[in-house]
Each structure stands twice: as C-alpha cells, then as structure tokens.
Design an enzyme around this catalytic site. Structure first.
Site, short mmCIF file in Angstrom:
data_model
loop_
_atom_site.label_atom_id
_atom_site.label_comp_id
_atom_site.label_asym_id
_atom_site.label_seq_id
_atom_site.Cartn_x
_atom_site.Cartn_y
_atom_site.Cartn_z
N HIS A 84 0.80 -1.23 0.00
CA HIS A 84 0.00 0.00 0.00
C HIS A 84 0.83 1.28 0.00
CE1 HIS A 84 -3.51 -2.36 0.09
NE2 HIS A 84 -3.77 -2.41 1.38
N HIS A 91 -9.89 2.13 -0.32
CA HIS A 91 -9.90 1.04 0.66
C HIS A 91 -11.09 1.14 1.61
CE1 HIS A 91 -8.16 -2.09 3.16
NE2 HIS A 91 -7.09 -2.16 2.39
N GLU A 100 -11.39 -3.61 -3.55
CA GLU A 100 -10.32 -2.70 -3.95
C GLU A 100 -10.01 -2.93 -5.43
OE1 GLU A 100 -7.03 -3.34 -1.01
OE2 GLU A 100 -8.63 -4.39 0.04
C1 BGC Z 1 -4.64 -6.24 2.11
C2 BGC Z 1 -4.68 -6.90 3.46
C3 BGC Z 1 -4.30 -5.88 4.48
C4 BGC Z 1 -5.24 -4.72 4.40
C5 BGC Z 1 -4.77 -3.60 5.27
C6 BGC Z 1 -5.69 -5.19 2.12
O1 BGC Z 1 -5.74 -4.54 0.88
O2 BGC Z 1 -4.78 -7.12 1.06
O3 BGC Z 1 -3.81 -8.00 3.52
O4 BGC Z 1 -4.29 -6.41 5.77
O5 BGC Z 1 -5.36 -4.23 3.10
O6 BGC Z 1 -5.77 -3.11 6.01
#
Ligand code: BGC
Length: 339
Positions: free
Chosen positions: A106, A175, A306
């Site tokens: 991320h 998200h 997402e």
């Molecule tokens: C990921 C998860 C992660 C989360 C974070 C998701 O996009 O795939 O593994 O824990 O984001 O909050």
C-alpha cells in the site's frame, strides 16, 4: 449534486483537515476527507427507508492518523503488494520499504493515505490533487495526481488521473470497508456477493502472487453466482486459509464487476471499474476497535472491493502493465452504486 465543506480538525503539525459532504440528486450522502482522500461515510436508505451508513470510519482526525487499516482511504503509489519491495524498471533496480511480512504494501510507510490533499469543488464533484515527488517512498518520477469524487445518479464515482515526468509504476485504489447492514452492525458473512471473475491470482502464504492465474471453479473463490460471503470462507483451501478469509485479487471478466446485498438491510451495492482486478478483503486482520458514534468494528465487520492492477504486477510482465510513462495520462474510473 450539492456539495459543502467543513473543518475536520488538524494534524499534529497544525495542518487543517476538512470534510466534504456530497449529496446526490437522489438524496444519498457521502463524506470525504481531504486527509488521504478518505471516504468517511456513505448514507443510503435501507429497505424500510431508514438512513444507513454503509462504510466504516472514524469521528476524529486523530483516529484516522492512528489507524492501521486504511479505512476509506485512497491507497498509492502502488496499492497492494510488491514482492520483497523490489522491482526493475528500464534496467534500474528499485528497493522499497518492507512493511508487510517480507513485502511492500500500500505505498509504504507514508503512502497517499497519509497526506492532506488539495481540494476544490467542480461540476463533477470534489477534485483532490497532490504532487507525489520523485523518490517518495523510493518510487521514481514526480507524479501529479488528481482524484475526483462525485455522485452520478446513485453511483459514488471515483476518477483517478495521473501524469509523470519519469517512467514509474502506479496502482491506485480506494480502501473503503463496506457493511451494507450498517457500519458497526456486526460481521458481514451473511451478505450475498457476486463477482464477475472466472480466475484469480494465486498467492503464496504471504499473500503475494505466484504468477499463476487459476480458475475459481470448484474453489472458495467462486462468486460467479451470488452466494453468502461466509459460505466458503472457512474452507481449508490455500486461497483462503492462510489469510484467515478472503484477501485475494480476482481477474475481472465482465461488468458490473461486483454486486453485494446486505442480508438484513436489503441495501445493494453494485461496483464497477475499468481496472483489470479487484481485491476482495474481508477484514480478516481488523482488530477490535471503536468507530464512528460509539460503533465497534472488528474481525470481518466489513469487506473491501479494492479495484486495482494485479498485485506485484511490475514483477509479472505478462499481466496488464502498471507502468506510467511521461506523456501518457493515467485515467481510470471506479464506481460504487447503491440501491
Ligand atoms: C490487504 C490486506 C491488508 C489490508 C490492510 C488489504 O488490501 O490485502 O492483507 O491487511 O489491506 O488493512
């Protein structure tokens, strides 16, 4: 659409944060913070006409700063994982921070979710802009970003635009954690979900793609017909077991990409995108915590859709390219419609 703006506190260094309220012509109301271009609330009527907030969020900027789960945030420069934080571009090696097991996740330690963006009101909605400088979190190129959020009918529509002055990689997503029965109403396994995907990106135990695209048929990943999210989530299969539930990228094969229905509220979410993939994440790592207005969130209390490039796409050249070059304009739209 009507749009208004109010103060929403400030960061520790004094930077003011504001909250935009966008009301659709059909009466649906979304709030978006300029901090991380974060969707804070989406209020839609349930089957009895009762206003229901269907996304998880917080009441204060301090909680947004303290959170670890990207609630509602815009994620970049590269959403999802890059294996060991390493990639090559034009023969140069890049090394990004490792912040998720052995991987980069991320956008790194301070991703796009951790900045106050510039914002202004336009015809199409609220336009958020930010320059991500060359070298930020190790990524190459000055990247000029624009995220526009507005209602088109009942669809909360997110448009991403970006341009770079050096070859770079890009994967942008939102998200939001949805709970169509109402944020804070408990777990989401009873929601029905349909995904327009015949295949998914197989991952290793660290949730990083192996390179294989496998058919969903015969696995817990088969959402081609609507089924409760909880029906197969506890199956002892490598596509769910290592991640304590769904946390995988689906290879999209048609439109709309997803339809979800809150089993209690009757609220339907129809998600669509021009991106090649969608990560279904069922909040398997969301620890128990307070949320908006005394709500409590925790394990599986929301689900994320997402929309994205495939995770680690830069290390899989056979997949749709996540490279953005000077002179090109990245333009992509994702919508979440509510009925
Ligand atoms: C990921 C998860 C992660 C989360 C974070 C998701 O996009 O795939 O593994 O824990 O984001 O909050």
């Amino acid at each position: 659409m009507t749009i208004s703006n109010r103060p929403f506190g400030a960061l520790a260094d004094g930077t003011p944060v504001s909250c935009w309220t966008l009301t659709s012509e059909t009466g649906l109301v979304a709030e978006v913070l300029d901090y991380g271009v974060t969707i804070r609330s989406v209020v839609v009527p349930d089957k009895n006409g009762r206003p229901t907030d269907v996304v998880l969020g917080y009441d204060t900027v301090e909680e947004y700063v303290a959170q670890d789960a990207y609630l509602g945030a815009t994620v970049g420069r590269f959403a999802n994982r890059i294996r060991e934080g390493r990639f090559q571009l034009n023969g140069e090696s890049y090394c990004l921070c490792i912040n998720n097991g052995p991987n980069h996740l991320h956008g790194g330690l301070r991703g796009f979710d951790r900045y106050v963006w510039q914002s202004r009101q336009e015809e199409a909605g609220v336009v958020f802009t930010r320059l991500s400088p060359d070298g930020e979190e190790g990524y190459p190129g000055n990247l000029q970003l624009q995220v526009t959020i507005g209602w088109i009918g009942n669809a909360l529509t997110i448009t991403y635009d970006a341009q770079t002055d050096r070859d770079t990689i890009l994967n942008l997503t939102n998200h939001s954690y949805f709970n169509l029965n109402g944020a804070g109403s408990g777990r989401i396994e009873g929601h029905s979900l349909q995904l327009n995907a015949d295949r998914y990106t197989v991952c290793d135990e660290n949730c990083t793609p192996t390179g294989e695209l496998a058919p969903v048929e015969g696995t817990a990943m088969d959402f081609r017909s609507p089924k409760p999210i909880g029906r197969d989530v506890e199956r002892d299969e490598p596509c769910v077991r290592p991640y304590l539930g769904y946390d995988s990228n689906f290879v999209l094969s048609g439109h709309p990409v997803a339809v979800a229905v809150g089993d209690v509220s009757g609220i339907t979410l129809v998600a669509d995108t021009d991106q090649p993939g969608v990560q279904l994440y069922t909040a398997n790592y969301l620890t128990d915590r307070p949320g908006k207005q005394g709500q409590r969130y925790g394990f599986r209390s929301g689900f994320c859709l997402e929309t994205q490039h495939f995770p680690d796409a830069i290390n899989h050249p056979q997949w749709p390219s996540c490279i953005l070059r000077p002179g090109e304009r990245f333009h992509s739209t994702t919508s979440y419609a509510f009925f």
